[in-house]
Design a protein around this motif. Sequence first.
Motif, mmCIF file in Angstrom:
data_model
loop_
_atom_site.group_PDB
_atom_site.id
_atom_site.type_symbol
_atom_site.label_atom_id
_atom_site.label_comp_id
_atom_site.label_asym_id
_atom_site.label_seq_id
_atom_site.Cartn_x
_atom_site.Cartn_y
_atom_site.Cartn_z
ATOM 1 N N GLU A 30 -39.231 -9.603 4.016
ATOM 2 C CA GLU A 30 -38.910 -11.021 4.192
ATOM 3 C C GLU A 30 -37.400 -11.166 4.295
ATOM 4 O O GLU A 30 -36.648 -10.596 3.512
ATOM 5 N N ARG A 31 -36.956 -11.915 5.293
ATOM 6 C CA ARG A 31 -35.532 -12.091 5.510
ATOM 7 C C ARG A 31 -35.158 -13.543 5.295
ATOM 8 O O ARG A 31 -35.998 -14.431 5.391
ATOM 9 N N ALA A 32 -33.911 -13.748 4.987
ATOM 10 C CA ALA A 32 -33.390 -15.092 4.754
ATOM 11 C C ALA A 32 -32.061 -15.217 5.483
ATOM 12 O O ALA A 32 -31.367 -14.231 5.717
ATOM 13 N N PRO A 68 -32.132 -9.373 3.753
ATOM 14 C CA PRO A 68 -33.399 -9.403 3.030
ATOM 15 C C PRO A 68 -33.366 -10.477 1.952
ATOM 16 O O PRO A 68 -32.374 -10.604 1.213
ATOM 17 N N ALA A 69 -34.433 -11.242 1.848
ATOM 18 C CA ALA A 69 -34.496 -12.341 0.880
ATOM 19 C C ALA A 69 -34.262 -11.851 -0.545
ATOM 20 O O ALA A 69 -33.640 -12.545 -1.352
#
Length: 105
Positions: free
Chosen positions: A31-33, A75-76
């Motif tokens: 999951e990316r942010a 990355p989150a």
Amino acid sequence: GIKLGAGGFVRAYGGTAAEGLRRAPKSPLVERAAVVVRCDFAAAGALRARLAGYDATKREEHADAEAVEFVIDLPAARVDAFAQLIGDLTRGRGRVTPVVAAAGD
């Protein structure tokens, strides 16, 4: 597909598709942010140099008379550590703000 019928088509090609998926290289989903970072010019160079260590990429960079603003993708799970880095690099003067996705993104 017409001569085989739906069931024959699935039997003929389903095994090949499954084998292709089985042999394909696997990579984890991360999951990316996106965050907006605003910092002074003195910290901007150090920030750019440390992006790779956080698996982060710079999407945008803008400057005005007072500061540099970056849009960073990372990355989150690393956002908090990255925000701590910005605090350390800027002696608490830098800002890290999450990018809020627009409806439909």
